[in-house]
Design an enzyme around this catalytic site. Structure first.
Site, PDB file in Angstrom:
ATOM      1  N   ASP A  29      19.282  34.218  45.620  1.00 37.62           N
ATOM      2  CA  ASP A  29      18.158  33.454  45.048  1.00 37.62           C
ATOM      3  C   ASP A  29      16.768  34.075  45.218  1.00 37.62           C
ATOM      4  OD1 ASP A  29      20.369  31.861  45.464  1.00 37.62           O
ATOM      5  OD2 ASP A  29      19.315  30.293  46.540  1.00 37.62           O
ATOM      6  N   GLN A  45      16.708  35.902  48.916  1.00 38.38           N
ATOM      7  CA  GLN A  45      17.748  35.860  49.928  1.00 38.38           C
ATOM      8  C   GLN A  45      18.323  37.258  50.065  1.00 38.38           C
ATOM      9  OE1 GLN A  45      19.289  32.519  51.510  1.00 38.38           O
ATOM     10  NE2 GLN A  45      17.088  32.857  51.452  1.00 38.38           N
ATOM     11  N   TRP A  53      27.324  38.276  50.986  1.00 40.08           N
ATOM     12  CA  TRP A  53      26.432  37.225  51.487  1.00 40.08           C
ATOM     13  C   TRP A  53      26.568  37.047  52.997  1.00 40.08           C
ATOM     14  CZ3 TRP A  53      26.914  32.525  54.020  1.00 40.08           C
ATOM     15  CH2 TRP A  53      25.766  31.722  54.015  1.00 40.08           C
ATOM     16  N   PHE A  87      17.195  30.361  54.739  1.00 43.65           N
ATOM     17  CA  PHE A  87      17.723  30.037  53.416  1.00 43.65           C
ATOM     18  C   PHE A  87      16.569  29.859  52.423  1.00 43.65           C
ATOM     19  CE2 PHE A  87      22.364  28.329  53.879  1.00 43.65           C
ATOM     20  CZ  PHE A  87      22.738  29.485  54.535  1.00 43.65           C
ATOM     21  N   SER A  88      16.909  29.364  51.232  1.00 42.17           N
ATOM     22  CA  SER A  88      15.953  29.384  50.119  1.00 42.17           C
ATOM     23  C   SER A  88      14.818  28.380  50.250  1.00 42.17           C
ATOM     24  CB  SER A  88      16.700  29.145  48.808  1.00 42.17           C
ATOM     25  OG  SER A  88      17.471  30.281  48.524  1.00 42.17           O
ATOM     26  N   ARG A 154      18.647  21.055  51.564  1.00 38.03           N
ATOM     27  CA  ARG A 154      17.960  22.353  51.602  1.00 38.03           C
ATOM     28  C   ARG A 154      17.066  22.654  50.398  1.00 38.03           C
ATOM     29  NH1 ARG A 154      23.624  23.639  51.243  1.00 38.03           N
ATOM     30  NH2 ARG A 154      24.232  24.431  49.197  1.00 38.03           N
ATOM     31  N   ASP A 155      16.516  23.880  50.449  1.00 39.18           N
ATOM     32  CA  ASP A 155      15.791  24.541  49.368  1.00 39.18           C
ATOM     33  C   ASP A 155      14.466  23.863  48.995  1.00 39.18           C
ATOM     34  OD1 ASP A 155      18.071  26.088  49.474  1.00 39.18           O
ATOM     35  OD2 ASP A 155      18.972  25.238  47.672  1.00 39.18           O
ATOM     36  N   GLU A 206      21.176  22.429  44.094  1.00 44.19           N
ATOM     37  CA  GLU A 206      20.489  23.441  44.897  1.00 44.19           C
ATOM     38  C   GLU A 206      19.168  23.814  44.219  1.00 44.19           C
ATOM     39  OE1 GLU A 206      24.051  25.704  47.192  1.00 44.19           O
ATOM     40  OE2 GLU A 206      23.709  26.506  45.204  1.00 44.19           O
TER      41      GLU A 206
HETATM   42  C1  FRU Z   1      21.830  28.896  46.214  1.00 45.64           C
HETATM   43  C2  FRU Z   1      21.996  28.797  47.706  1.00 45.64           C
HETATM   44  C3  FRU Z   1      20.933  27.891  48.297  1.00 45.64           C
HETATM   45  C4  FRU Z   1      20.845  28.372  49.712  1.00 45.64           C
HETATM   46  C5  FRU Z   1      21.030  29.859  49.549  1.00 45.64           C
HETATM   47  C6  FRU Z   1      21.731  30.517  50.697  1.00 45.64           C
HETATM   48  O1  FRU Z   1      22.391  30.033  45.653  1.00 45.64           O
HETATM   49  O2  FRU Z   1      23.307  28.336  48.024  1.00 45.64           O
HETATM   50  O3  FRU Z   1      21.220  26.518  48.175  1.00 45.64           O
HETATM   51  O4  FRU Z   1      19.628  28.043  50.300  1.00 45.64           O
HETATM   52  O5  FRU Z   1      21.790  30.043  48.371  1.00 45.64           O
HETATM   53  O6  FRU Z   1      21.729  31.926  50.538  1.00 45.64           O
END
Ligand code: FRU
Length: 488
Positions: A29, A45, A53, A87-88, A154-155, A206
């Site tokens: 992201d 990310q 990942w 994270f994002s 999140r995010d 997300e």
């Molecule tokens: C979206 C996601 C977000 C998270 C991030 C983790 O692609 O799953 O929700 O913060 O990637 O890398």
């Protein structure tokens, strides 16, 4: 008789020219986008140790024009032994130092992001930069929003909401969006939740974003909430939906109940918009991660994995009495044009006729304008190579649909090959325009000024060098097409 041997494609040949990709390792992201002093900052990310990942940090790149990118050192670290991995999230320029985290000289940049602990607990944190975004320092008072007992929480993405003079934070909780408000970016109050009975719910929500857009045709303004969903996209796995409605500073209300997709392709995900462009005409420029969680960890580029989409300008258009969000390729992309090749000088085309181009450059922009009157056409556009691999785009005007067939496009593990179906929206009857961008490992299709989009990765053994337009049925009173070489 000697058979024709075609050398296979080295992984580095999939490296895009116009799209951002990191020198090495995994990226997903886009995060923390802000624009200041003529520079676009792109964080994302990143796993600094591997090309799959994990171990999430915020990587960093800058650009003066959204076309040329320079990769910089990691800007925000993971805290695996503290609140967790980075994270994002988003970033804002705190012009008036409402956070008190500035150095008294320059406005601090405040990043809002999720920390994901080793135990998989997700909380919202902030970090600040007083050196123009090169390094972010995590705030000592983190988390700024504790976990309320929700696994996927999140995010956080923040905007300044001028009418209520407050910061508004959108985040996702399971398959809902939540809004929080603050006057100082450090203390947040829950305002509302949205989504229980709206949109698609085939997966977790997300990476939300929230912004106003004004329709150039009607002069009306609507608030747009964009939400990434995974899985549950229209063509499998990850995709972005959006809602059109009103936002009063506390509550978002959608004005429709149907699900609307920003891009029907399988490879446009987690997109967010830049902060800092609002003073120059309230532009909302979005960039997204060009992959899909269904196969992202397995794509064949190996030493580097993941790329960003092209930058797009979000535009509100009224189509048959409904507001829809169009994604227009960013105006700066015109600067990438090199030689122009007149492919089809305006002519009529009848069913069964085909027109081929000479050689298609590996990085190309293809433009077509089509007109018809009596018989609605079914148009096929094919990009192919000497290995017999191809991407085939079909527009069925009568059905109001289009599809991109990538089942024979090249690399095909992990269920990558598929037929991608899209809805076709138009503002005018009897005509259509198409803009396609080809860049080694992707094709982005924008139809009718970005009202219908398909973004698709592709990993052919050799670049697609052949281009053919064929009319499957109907009559085109006029078709014109040209191709720009974008390779420099
Ligand atoms: C979206 C996601 C977000 C998270 C991030 C983790 O692609 O799953 O929700 O913060 O990637 O890398």
């Amino acid at each position: 008789m000697t058979s024709l041997t075609i050398p296979s494609h080295p992984a580095k040949a999939w490296r895009p020219k116009l799209h951002y990709s990191a020198r090495a390792n995994w990226i997903n992201d886009p995060n923390g986008l802000f624009y200041k002093d003529g520079i676009y900052h792109l964080y994302y990310q990143m796993n600094p140790d591997d090309s799959v990942w994990g171990n999430m940090h915020w990587g960093h790149a800058i650009s003066p024009d959204l076309l040329h990118w320079e990769e910089l050192p990691i800007a925000l670290d993971a805290e695996p032994d503290g609140l967790g991995y980075a994270f994002s999230g988003g970033a804002v320029i705190d012009w008036n130092n409402t956070s008190g985290l500035g150095d008294g000289v320059n406005p601090p940049i405040i990043a809002t992001f999720t920390q994901h602990s080793k135990e998989a607990v997700q909380v919202q944190s902030i970090a600040y930069s007083t050196d123009g975004g090169q390094r972010f320092v995590t705030y000592a008072g983190n988390p700024v929003i504790a976990n309320p007992g929700i696994k996927d929480f999140r995010d956080p993405k923040v905007i300044w909401h001028a009418p209520t003079e407050s910061w508004v934070l959108a985040l996702v909780a399971g398959d809902r969006a939540q809004f929080y408000v603050s006057t100082n970016l450090r203390e947040w109050t829950f305002a509302s939740e949205f989504g229980a009975s709206n949109g698609a719910h085939g997966g977790v929500w997300e990476c939300p974003d929230l912004f106003p857009l004004t329709c150039a045709d009607t002069g009306e303004t609507r608030w747009i909430l964009t939400i990434s969903i995974n899985p549950g996209g229209p063509n499998g796995g990850s995709a972005m939906q959006y809602f059109v409605g009103q936002f009063d500073g506390l509550v978002f209300t959608a004005e429709h109940t149907d699900t609307r997709w920003l891009d029907f392709g399988t490879d446009f995900y987690a997109g967010i918009t830049w902060d800092g462009l609002q003073s120059s005409g309230d532009e909302r420029i979005m960039i997204a991660w060009m992959s899909n969680w269904q196969y992202a960890n397995k794509t064949p580029t190996e030493s580097w994995r993941g790329a960003m989409s092209l930058p797009r300008r979000m535009a509100l258009r009224e189509v048959a009495g409904q507001y829809r969000v169009a994604s227009e390729p960013h105006a700066n992309l015109i600067q990438a044009r090199q030689e122009k090749h007149e492919w089809v000088t305006p002519r009529r085309l009848i069913a069964g006729e085909a027109v081929s181009a000479g050689k298609l450059p590996a990085v190309a922009e293809i433009l077509l304008t089509l007109q018809w009157s009596a018989e609605t056409p079914v148009i096929e556009l094919q990009l192919g190579n000497l290995h017999g691999e191809a991407l085939t785009l079909v527009l069925d005007i009568g059905q109001g649909s289009m599809s991109l067939d990538r089942r024979q496009s090249g690399w095909d593990d992990e269920g990558f090959g598929r037929l991608i179906n899209a809805e076709l929206y138009s503002l005018e009857e009897g005509s259509a325009n198409l803009r396609l961008f080809l860049d080694h490992c992707s094709l982005e299709v924008f139809v009718n000024d970005g009202l219908s989009c398909i973004t698709s990765c592709c990993f052919p053994q050799a670049p697609y060098s052949q281009l053919q337009l064929q009319l499957r049925s109907g009559v085109l009173d006029s078709v014109a097409a040209h191709v720009f070489n974008l390779e420099h």
